[in-house]
Design a protein around this motif. Structure first.
Motif, PDB file in Angstrom:
ATOM      1  N   ILE A 128      33.627  37.853  15.014  1.00  0.00           N
ATOM      2  CA  ILE A 128      34.887  37.985  15.733  1.00  0.00           C
ATOM      3  C   ILE A 128      35.851  38.785  14.860  1.00  0.00           C
ATOM      4  O   ILE A 128      36.080  38.452  13.694  1.00  0.00           O
ATOM      5  CB  ILE A 128      35.505  36.608  16.060  1.00  0.00           C
ATOM      6  CG1 ILE A 128      34.549  35.772  16.905  1.00  0.00           C
ATOM      7  CG2 ILE A 128      36.855  36.777  16.768  1.00  0.00           C
ATOM      8  CD1 ILE A 128      34.218  36.346  18.263  1.00  0.00           C
ATOM      9  N   GLY A 129      36.394  39.842  15.431  1.00  0.00           N
ATOM     10  CA  GLY A 129      37.386  40.635  14.725  1.00  0.00           C
ATOM     11  C   GLY A 129      38.779  40.124  15.054  1.00  0.00           C
ATOM     12  O   GLY A 129      39.175  40.099  16.217  1.00  0.00           O
ATOM     13  N   ILE A 130      39.492  39.674  14.035  1.00  0.00           N
ATOM     14  CA  ILE A 130      40.860  39.205  14.228  1.00  0.00           C
ATOM     15  C   ILE A 130      41.780  40.183  13.506  1.00  0.00           C
ATOM     16  O   ILE A 130      41.852  40.206  12.279  1.00  0.00           O
ATOM     17  CB  ILE A 130      41.055  37.775  13.692  1.00  0.00           C
ATOM     18  CG1 ILE A 130      40.089  36.812  14.406  1.00  0.00           C
ATOM     19  CG2 ILE A 130      42.492  37.336  13.882  1.00  0.00           C
ATOM     20  CD1 ILE A 130      40.231  35.364  13.962  1.00  0.00           C
ATOM     21  N   LYS A 161      29.077  29.070  17.100  1.00  0.00           N
ATOM     22  CA  LYS A 161      27.934  29.753  16.495  1.00  0.00           C
ATOM     23  C   LYS A 161      28.299  31.136  15.951  1.00  0.00           C
ATOM     24  O   LYS A 161      27.407  31.888  15.519  1.00  0.00           O
ATOM     25  CB  LYS A 161      26.811  29.890  17.521  1.00  0.00           C
ATOM     26  CG  LYS A 161      26.241  28.573  18.019  1.00  0.00           C
ATOM     27  CD  LYS A 161      25.533  27.819  16.908  1.00  0.00           C
ATOM     28  CE  LYS A 161      24.868  26.546  17.438  1.00  0.00           C
ATOM     29  NZ  LYS A 161      24.196  25.797  16.356  1.00  0.00           N
ATOM     30  N   VAL A 162      29.563  31.485  15.978  1.00  0.00           N
ATOM     31  CA  VAL A 162      30.003  32.771  15.442  1.00  0.00           C
ATOM     32  C   VAL A 162      29.582  32.887  13.980  1.00  0.00           C
ATOM     33  O   VAL A 162      29.796  31.967  13.187  1.00  0.00           O
ATOM     34  CB  VAL A 162      31.539  32.905  15.576  1.00  0.00           C
ATOM     35  CG1 VAL A 162      32.056  34.093  14.764  1.00  0.00           C
ATOM     36  CG2 VAL A 162      31.928  33.055  17.039  1.00  0.00           C
ATOM     37  N   SER A 163      28.975  34.017  13.613  1.00  0.00           N
ATOM     38  CA  SER A 163      28.396  34.150  12.271  1.00  0.00           C
ATOM     39  C   SER A 163      29.398  34.644  11.238  1.00  0.00           C
ATOM     40  O   SER A 163      29.201  34.439  10.033  1.00  0.00           O
ATOM     41  CB  SER A 163      27.195  35.096  12.300  1.00  0.00           C
ATOM     42  OG  SER A 163      27.569  36.385  12.736  1.00  0.00           O
ATOM     43  N   PHE A 194      32.331  32.010   7.758  1.00  0.00           N
ATOM     44  CA  PHE A 194      32.215  33.096   6.778  1.00  0.00           C
ATOM     45  C   PHE A 194      33.217  34.185   7.126  1.00  0.00           C
ATOM     46  O   PHE A 194      33.176  34.757   8.224  1.00  0.00           O
ATOM     47  CB  PHE A 194      30.786  33.653   6.802  1.00  0.00           C
ATOM     48  CG  PHE A 194      30.525  34.789   5.854  1.00  0.00           C
ATOM     49  CD1 PHE A 194      30.117  34.543   4.551  1.00  0.00           C
ATOM     50  CD2 PHE A 194      30.667  36.104   6.272  1.00  0.00           C
ATOM     51  CE1 PHE A 194      29.860  35.592   3.674  1.00  0.00           C
ATOM     52  CE2 PHE A 194      30.416  37.153   5.403  1.00  0.00           C
ATOM     53  CZ  PHE A 194      30.011  36.896   4.101  1.00  0.00           C
ATOM     54  N   THR A 195      34.136  34.482   6.207  1.00  0.00           N
ATOM     55  CA  THR A 195      35.241  35.384   6.509  1.00  0.00           C
ATOM     56  C   THR A 195      35.208  36.618   5.624  1.00  0.00           C
ATOM     57  O   THR A 195      35.014  36.537   4.419  1.00  0.00           O
ATOM     58  CB  THR A 195      36.591  34.653   6.341  1.00  0.00           C
ATOM     59  OG1 THR A 195      36.626  33.547   7.252  1.00  0.00           O
ATOM     60  CG2 THR A 195      37.761  35.578   6.640  1.00  0.00           C
ATOM     61  N   ILE A 196      35.400  37.767   6.261  1.00  0.00           N
ATOM     62  CA  ILE A 196      35.375  39.060   5.587  1.00  0.00           C
ATOM     63  C   ILE A 196      36.785  39.643   5.608  1.00  0.00           C
ATOM     64  O   ILE A 196      37.394  39.789   6.671  1.00  0.00           O
ATOM     65  CB  ILE A 196      34.398  40.023   6.296  1.00  0.00           C
ATOM     66  CG1 ILE A 196      32.983  39.414   6.339  1.00  0.00           C
ATOM     67  CG2 ILE A 196      34.380  41.379   5.607  1.00  0.00           C
ATOM     68  CD1 ILE A 196      32.033  40.136   7.273  1.00  0.00           C
ATOM     69  N   ILE A 216      36.432  33.052   0.971  1.00  0.00           N
ATOM     70  CA  ILE A 216      36.243  34.433   1.409  1.00  0.00           C
ATOM     71  C   ILE A 216      34.873  34.931   0.962  1.00  0.00           C
ATOM     72  O   ILE A 216      34.539  34.898  -0.219  1.00  0.00           O
ATOM     73  CB  ILE A 216      37.356  35.335   0.861  1.00  0.00           C
ATOM     74  CG1 ILE A 216      38.721  34.837   1.356  1.00  0.00           C
ATOM     75  CG2 ILE A 216      37.138  36.785   1.295  1.00  0.00           C
ATOM     76  CD1 ILE A 216      39.901  35.565   0.752  1.00  0.00           C
ATOM     77  N   GLY A 217      34.076  35.418   1.917  1.00  0.00           N
ATOM     78  CA  GLY A 217      32.697  35.784   1.604  1.00  0.00           C
ATOM     79  C   GLY A 217      32.437  37.262   1.425  1.00  0.00           C
ATOM     80  O   GLY A 217      31.422  37.659   0.840  1.00  0.00           O
ATOM     81  N   GLY A 218      33.340  38.113   1.929  1.00  0.00           N
ATOM     82  CA  GLY A 218      33.085  39.548   1.849  1.00  0.00           C
ATOM     83  C   GLY A 218      34.344  40.363   1.990  1.00  0.00           C
ATOM     84  O   GLY A 218      35.419  39.840   2.297  1.00  0.00           O
TER      85      GLY A 218
END
Length: 238
Positions: A128-130, A161-163, A194-196, A216-218
């Motif tokens: 999901i793009g926020i 289930k959003v990755s 998992f947040t980029i 923060i993962g990426g």
């Protein structure tokens, strides 16, 4: 060589078949850098695992536009590819998955119909793009701003289930002013996903700061690479 605990996502934004960068998402600010495939090959040579692609033509029009270019990147580099921009129905998702894209990014449609986004995430690898302007979710290529806060939007996907969630502070995007770390941490803690981090990446100092944030993962690296602020060859990708 600097070892990076984050997943690094070199970015390619495609407009009129060229790799470009925008400032604050404004189409008129586009700066052309070259051929998307050539940059993807370079990222592969740097031992990147992923490439983050935005089809800007599709983001503005709502129609998948650069499918063949993206297909060539998947086929010729073997990189894992996540793609966003104008993906607003299951047919568009399928078209990307069918050419080997590893993850699709839903933005405007996820805000309009969260239940659809959650359903798609049960069947496909979905991020999901926020994208936020002044704390509110921006949509349709960032030309519109909703009344929904970014944090409320992130919270609505908790336990789904959003990755991944890709969060962008639009006010910083393309300005090399540094990632909005507090905003990214808030998105991560509210979603539990998992947040980029995206928008405003400046240089390796941002990597060092983000690496201290367990949530923060990426991070997505765009203009900082194209303008020479960071040498991806000096990074040991995760």
């Amino acid at each position: 060589m600097r070892k990076v605990p984050l997943e690094i996502f070199p970015a390619i934004d495609i407009l009129d078949s060229k790799a470009v960068r925008l400032s604050k998402g404004e189409k008129s600010s586009a700066k052309i850098y070259g051929e998307p495939l050539e940059f993807a090959k370079f990222f592969k040579d740097c031992n990147a695992n992923w490439v983050h692609i935005v089809d800007l033509d599709a983001a503005f029009s709502g129609t998948v536009t650069n499918l063949e270019t993206i297909k060539s990147i998947v086929k010729e580099t073997g990189l894992k590819v996540q793609v966003g921009g104008g993906i607003r129905d299951e047919d568009a998702i399928k078209r990307y998955i069918d050419i080997g894209v590893s993850r699709v990014i839903l933005g405007s449609v996820a805000l309009k119909d969260p239940s659809f986004a959650k359903k798609m995430a049960e069947n496909y690898p979905v991020a999901i793009g926020i994208d936020a302007k002044d704390g509110k979710v921006a949509t349709h290529g960032w030309v519109e701003t909703s009344t929904t806060t970014a944090l409320d939007f992130a919270r609505s996907f908790k336990d789904s289930k959003v990755s991944a969630i890709i969060c962008t502070d639009v006010s910083k995007d393309g300005l090399l002013s540094g990632v909005n770390i507090d905003y990214t941490k808030a998105i991560a803690s509210n979603s539990g996903i998992f947040t980029i981090a995206s928008g405003g990446f400046k240089d390796v100092s941002d990597i060092d700061k983000l690496a201290l944030c367990e949530d923060i993962g990426g991070v997505i690296i765009g203009r900082a690479f194209y303008e020479g602020n960071i040498d991806l060859r000096s990074i040991k990708f995760r």
